[in-house]
Design a protein around this motif. Structure first.
Motif, PDB file in Angstrom:
ATOM      1  N   TYR A 175       0.829  -1.206   0.000  1.00  0.00           N
ATOM      2  CA  TYR A 175       0.000   0.000   0.000  1.00  0.00           C
ATOM      3  C   TYR A 175       0.866   1.259   0.000  1.00  0.00           C
ATOM      4  O   TYR A 175       0.736   2.141  -0.833  1.00  0.00           O
ATOM      5  CB  TYR A 175      -0.860   0.034   1.262  1.00  0.00           C
ATOM      6  N   LEU A 199       2.868  -6.076  -2.084  1.00  0.00           N
ATOM      7  CA  LEU A 199       1.410  -6.173  -2.072  1.00  0.00           C
ATOM      8  C   LEU A 199       0.959  -7.558  -2.527  1.00  0.00           C
ATOM      9  O   LEU A 199       0.008  -8.123  -1.968  1.00  0.00           O
ATOM     10  CB  LEU A 199       0.805  -5.092  -2.967  1.00  0.00           C
ATOM     11  N   SER A 233      -5.049   2.840  -2.789  1.00  0.00           N
ATOM     12  CA  SER A 233      -4.495   2.418  -1.501  1.00  0.00           C
ATOM     13  C   SER A 233      -5.098   3.245  -0.364  1.00  0.00           C
ATOM     14  O   SER A 233      -5.455   2.713   0.691  1.00  0.00           O
ATOM     15  CB  SER A 233      -2.967   2.577  -1.502  1.00  0.00           C
ATOM     16  N   SER A 290      -7.533  -4.273  -1.302  1.00  0.00           N
ATOM     17  CA  SER A 290      -6.122  -4.554  -1.608  1.00  0.00           C
ATOM     18  C   SER A 290      -5.941  -4.963  -3.067  1.00  0.00           C
ATOM     19  O   SER A 290      -4.864  -4.748  -3.639  1.00  0.00           O
ATOM     20  CB  SER A 290      -5.591  -5.659  -0.684  1.00  0.00           C
TER      21      SER A 290
END
Length: 658
Positions: A180, A218, A286, A248
């Motif tokens: 993020y 990520l 994010s 996400s």
């Protein structure tokens, strides 16, 4: 006293961040080298202050300092040490401090590894990074102080949510946050480029490693979260299109598109505005994920905060960051030169097409995630958007993307020969079609899902197409002598691409098989009774009560047999934690090449049996193997020496002539 030091360190970090946000930016505008040079030391000092604060909170958890409200609400003396440490970020305040620590870490990393960066770009990027830090430091100090005292302190704490008392908590959130927050660095470089009014191959070369690092982190965070859900929630699945899962996944899609568009900027000096926009969108998504988790609009094991004031604050940060950056983009982007031209059928065109498909996919996930919240806020009624919507809308968008992925690396820059590329792949296309027909036949034609054959065909097309491209690069069949030497000379980025694309093909096999052919048995099972699942005999042998460090577990023992011969023993548990008193499920999983045998013990049955859930999930290990290949491919690409050298020579010489 240590807690007060941590609190004071956050205040000092805010002061340093304010200086870092203003002085280098003004210095870059005036061409003042001394002011620009403030950025590096300020970023270093900011990181040190925030690291002190994070260390102080960690110390409070390790020593069970219940005079801190945060520790009293989220820890307990009976917790194992791993979960005491992981509990630091298992709550809103602590996880926010982890976020800020990682944000400062990326700024510090730029000062360490960005010595070859142009001074103006570096100072502007670190100033933008500091602006983000100012917002989040103000957020934590004004609304979410992790060092607030509790008087009088309790004898013991309330404990951590049992769902979070798992090794997954120790690794999943840090990796997720590294991803993020890592996109903030690409965002900062993008805003710095807009302020400087210059986006070129050198800029793309600088921004790619930071974007790639964020993407790798990520990816690892998402995979760890899926694995965590798979073995702890007890329903046999690994993804449910939960809004926080989507939070996400959206920046991952935008970040993947950004990685590929940055290649076009570097190689062909094209897609500049689009690449800048993707950098803004990736970090904006994010921040949106942060808002969803911390605003109280979602109820989930992932969600931390339920205080609307915190939600309003983070919403203001989101609007300021995204709104301000898009306004700057609208003002500056039209002035950017278009760069190199290319035909629609070319490697640039293929990368752009896949970019558009990924961006559309991200927009689809965004719509499905936010629409129920918007409908509820406008009193339009409760709307549920779940897996059927996403599977029907998102997955068809990804099919053409996979088709292009196999052909794109074989196309030439500027103008490609589509017929020639397809001719080189004709045998692989025939094999993929044959696999689709074979799968259709084996599952009994229309007796199974129609898309199963298509999924396996896509996996064969992408996997073998990627390997065929590699063989052509090294001349394995056309020039076999010296093929290994040529393979050794391939850049790391080429090997990273091969592993990443092949990993996605392996992932598609696991996704298709587990979605289409999972078998499930839920029943009341008596001791000694055998249930047949996926070719295995699962016999319940015993159920015992066993103590844990801070829970009592009901542990079942299952004997696994095949063809009448015992081959394994599985021991799933149902745990009841003491503080807070809450049950959790821990599945027992037997993994093999063809799939997972998944066993869960439930509650006792009044008739003397036990409720058991038994699954056979075909090719689930292929999911994890494919994901691991994606991560390894990203790491290999990140190790490419060209990321350390900096700008391409031709770009530097062109700049000198200008």
């Amino acid at each position: 006293m240590i807690a007060e030091i941590g609190h004071f360190a956050l205040v000092l970090a805010l002061c340093v961040a304010l200086v870092q946000a203003v002085v280098p930016l003004v210095g870059a505008g005036r061409g003042n080298a001394a002011w620009m040079n403030v950025a590096g030391p300020a970023a270093t000092l900011q990181f040190l202050f925030i690291a002190v604060a994070f260390g102080a909170l960690t110390n409070a958890y390790v020593t069970s300092d219940f005079s801190l409200m945060n520790v009293a609400q989220n820890s307990h003396t009976d917790k194992p040490m791993l979960y005491k440490v992981a509990g630091v970020w298992g709550n809103h305040e602590g996880s926010l401090l982890l976020w800020i620590t990682i944000l400062a870490l990326f700024g510090f990393a730029v000062t360490l590894f960005g010595r070859n960066l142009p001074p103006g770009l570096k100072s502007r990027a670190l100033a933008v990074q500091a602006m983000i830090s100012v917002g989040f430091l103000a957020f934590i100090l004004l609304t979410s102080n992790p060092f607030a005292r509790l008087e009088p302190p309790p004898v013991n704490g309330q404990g951590l949510n049992p769902m979070l008392q798992d090794p997954g908590l120790a690794f999943h959130p840090p990796f997720l946050y590294l991803g993020y927050v890592g996109f903030s660095m690409a965002f900062s470089f993008a805003i710095a480029a807009l302020l400087e009014g210059r986006v070129d191959a050198a800029w793309a070369r600088w921004v790619r490693p930071w974007t790639l690092a964020a993407w790798v982190f990520l990816t690892a965070g998402i995979v760890l979260g899926s694995w965590w859900a798979y073995y702890t929630l007890g329903w046999g699945g690994w993804w449910y299109w939960d809004p926080v899962e989507n939070a996400s996944f959206m920046p991952w899609l935008a970040g993947t598109a950004l990685l590929h568009s940055a290649i076009v900027v570097e190689k062909r000096d094209a897609l500049k505005s689009w690449t800048i926009l993707l950098a803004i969108v990736a970090f904006g998504l994010s921040l949106l994920g942060t808002f969803l988790v911390r605003s109280g609009v979602l109820t989930s094991v992932h969600a931390f905060a339920t205080d609307p004031a915190r939600g309003v604050f983070i919403l203001l940060l989101l609007c300021a960051a995204v709104g301000g950056s898009l306004t700057l983009y609208a003002a500056r982007a039209p002035a950017m030169k278009m760069g190199g031209l290319f035909a629609p059928v070319s490697r640039e065109g293929a990368l752009l097409l896949n970019n558009v498909l990924m961006a559309t996919g991200a927009a689809t996930v965004l719509l499905g995630t936010l629409y129920p919240l918007i409908a509820d806020a406008l009193n339009l009624g409760k709307v549920s958007v779940g897996p059927p919507f996403f599977n029907a809308v998102f997955l068809p968008l990804m099919a053409p993307m996979v088709l292009v992925m196999a052909a794109a690396p074989m196309m030439s820059w500027k103008r490609g020969d589509l017929a020639g590329v397809l001719g080189r792949l004709k045998f692989i296309a025939a094999l993929a079609l044959g696999v689709a027909m074979l799968v259709w036949f084996l599952q009994g034609g229309s007796a199974g899902p129609w898309w199963t054959g298509a999924g396996f065909a896509l996996a064969v097309w992408l996997g073998l197409g990627t390997l065929w491209d590699l063989t052509e690069r090294i001349g394995l069949f056309s020039r076999p002598a010296g093929a290994l030497a040529r393979a050794a000379k391939l850049p790391n980025s080429a090997w990273g691409m091969v592993l990443g694309h092949f990993g996605l093909a392996v992932f598609i096999v696991g996704l298709t098989a587990s979605s289409a052919w999972t078998t499930e048995h839920i029943q009341s099972q008596k001791l000694g009774e055998t249930i047949l699942v996926g070719g295995f005999g699962v016999t319940l042998k015993s159920v015992d009560q066993v103590p844990g460090p801070n829970y009592t577990a009901t542990r079942a023992t299952f004997e696994i047999s095949r063809d009448g011969k015992a081959i394994d023993v599985m021991t799933p548990e149902k745990r009841m934690y003491r503080q807070p008193p809450r049950p959790t499920t821990t599945a027992s999983i037997r993994s093999g090449f063809t799939g997972d045998l998944y066993v869960v013990i439930g509650d006792p049955d009044p008739k003397g049996g036990w409720v058991t859930r038994l699954y056979f999930n075909p090719c689930i290990p292929w999911l994890w193997a494919g994901s691991l290949l994606l991560i390894i491919g990203g790491l290999i690409s990140l190790a490419d020496r060209r990321h350390r050298v900096g700008a391409p020579t031709r770009a530097a010489s062109a700049a000198a002539k200008a």
